[in-house]
Design a protein around this motif. Structure first.
Motif, PDB file in Angstrom:
ATOM      1  N   THR A 201       0.833  -1.204   0.000  1.00 35.10           N
ATOM      2  CA  THR A 201       0.000   0.000   0.000  1.00 35.10           C
ATOM      3  C   THR A 201       0.868   1.254   0.000  1.00 35.10           C
ATOM      4  OG1 THR A 201      -1.793  -1.141   1.178  1.00 35.10           O
ATOM      5  CG2 THR A 201      -1.780   1.265   1.257  1.00 35.10           C
TER       6      THR A 201
ATOM      7  N   SER B  10       1.131   3.694  -3.190  1.00 36.12           N
ATOM      8  CA  SER B  10       0.743   5.077  -2.927  1.00 36.12           C
ATOM      9  C   SER B  10       1.868   6.030  -3.330  1.00 36.12           C
ATOM     10  CB  SER B  10       0.404   5.244  -1.443  1.00 36.12           C
ATOM     11  OG  SER B  10       0.100   6.579  -1.136  1.00 36.12           O
TER      12      SER B  10
ATOM     13  N   ASN C 252       1.654   6.902  -6.685  1.00 39.22           N
ATOM     14  CA  ASN C 252       0.411   7.605  -7.010  1.00 39.22           C
ATOM     15  C   ASN C 252      -0.535   6.723  -7.821  1.00 39.22           C
ATOM     16  OD1 ASN C 252      -1.337   9.752  -6.853  1.00 39.22           O
ATOM     17  ND2 ASN C 252      -0.515  10.828  -8.641  1.00 39.22           N
TER      18      ASN C 252
ATOM     19  N   LEU D 249      -2.560   4.263  -6.066  1.00 40.11           N
ATOM     20  CA  LEU D 249      -3.394   3.553  -5.101  1.00 40.11           C
ATOM     21  C   LEU D 249      -4.841   3.417  -5.592  1.00 40.11           C
ATOM     22  CD1 LEU D 249      -3.059   2.227  -2.351  1.00 40.11           C
ATOM     23  CD2 LEU D 249      -3.808   4.370  -1.294  1.00 40.11           C
TER      24      LEU D 249
ATOM     25  N   ASP E 233      -7.603   0.227  -4.973  1.00 41.84           N
ATOM     26  CA  ASP E 233      -8.686   0.374  -3.987  1.00 41.84           C
ATOM     27  C   ASP E 233     -10.032   0.672  -4.635  1.00 41.84           C
ATOM     28  OD1 ASP E 233      -8.608   3.057  -4.730  1.00 41.84           O
ATOM     29  OD2 ASP E 233      -7.744   3.760  -2.836  1.00 41.84           O
TER      30      ASP E 233
END
Length: 275
Positions: free
Chosen positions: A47, A51, A54, A56, A60
């Motif tokens: 995660t 992230s 950029n 993520l 999700d």
């Protein structure tokens, strides 16, 4: 004069559709592969890594698949396939084979979560058991605290502290900190008994990191020599000495003079008295 067209999202470094020239399908984002039983630590590492890229939203579900006729479809497809490659590179070959033909990164992420995040009970039990049985022993204070903190962080992945805007979460965090302080102090060697007693008398208890710092300052003064345990050979000799019978000698009767009947000193066996 016609207005210039807006820049493509894929050329904007702040856009999730932007790919840096160093981004390629062979990148391995985490050092520890997913093997199933390490899902929670792997998930946290992935995660953070995704992230940082950029991307993520692709795992999700916040960045959904656009229509094939949409202007963003090409950019989405490019980024989605890139994230899928990163996921496949970060899981074991056996697990990768089971999701190889899944078409979106979100579906792979969801599938892995549903398969490997359900075994919370046994994992929590094992972590708490390790915490309760961990003691300093031959470890330095720093090494002991580091191991304990790793177990606390691992447990937090399975039992996260609930987030809310009321004051209850502050009270709960204070309780968790106090419990960790007690666990840390209980596992210290008895040579730190004095420092431990002084800390427990503080009201209120200092923060966890402050407690660790106070104990760490005491460590150079606690280098007490502990005699090595007896070996089997030494124990045998000690036991043999304690069980060895004491030699006794028969007491000699004092000699009696045959001439006058007087008793003489032991060791003198003469028919006549001395002198």
């Amino acid at each position: 004069m016609a207005a210039d067209p807006p820049p493509s999202p894929s050329s904007n470094a702040a856009s999730p559709f932007f790919l840096h020239p160093s981004d390629n399908p062979g990148v391995v984002l985490v050092t520890q592969l997913l093997f199933g039983d390490n899902y929670h630590t792997w998930c946290r590492s992935m995660t953070m890594a995704i992230s940082a890229k950029n991307k993520l939203g692709f795992v999700d579900g916040t960045i959904t698949k656009p229509a094939s006729t949409a202007s963003l479809f090409s950019s989405w497809l490019h980024c989605n396939n890139m994230v899928i490659s990163w996921l496949l590179n970060s899981i074991s070959p056996e697990i990768a084979a089971s999701v190889l033909y899944v078409t979106t990164a979100f579906e792979i992420w969801t599938d892995l979560k549903e398969r490997f995040s359900q075994k919370n009970g046994p994992q929590i039990f094992q972590i708490q058991k390790s915490i309760s049985s961990l003691s300093q022993g031959q470890l330095t204070v720093s090494a002991y605290f580091t191991r304990l903190k790793a177990l606390w962080d691992d447990l937090l992945n399975y039992k996260p502290v609930p987030m809310c805007s009321c004051g209850a979460v502050t009270l709960l965090n204070s309780y968790v900190q106090q419990e960790r302080i007690l666990q840390f102090l209980m596992g210290l060697n008895e040579s730190f008994a004095s420092a431990r007693a002084q800390i427990l008398l503080m009201e209120p208890l200092p923060p966890l990191n402050k407690v660790f710092s106070l104990v760490l300052q005491e460590e150079p003064q606690r280098e007490i020599f502990v005699p090595p345990p007896l070996t089997d050979a030494h124990a045998f000799v000690a036991n043999s000495d304690s069980l060895r019978p004491v030699k006794t000698f028969p007491k000699k009767d004092r000699p009696i003079c045959k001439h006058c009947g007087c008793t003489g000193d032991a060791g003198q066996d003469s028919d006549y008295p001395a002198g």
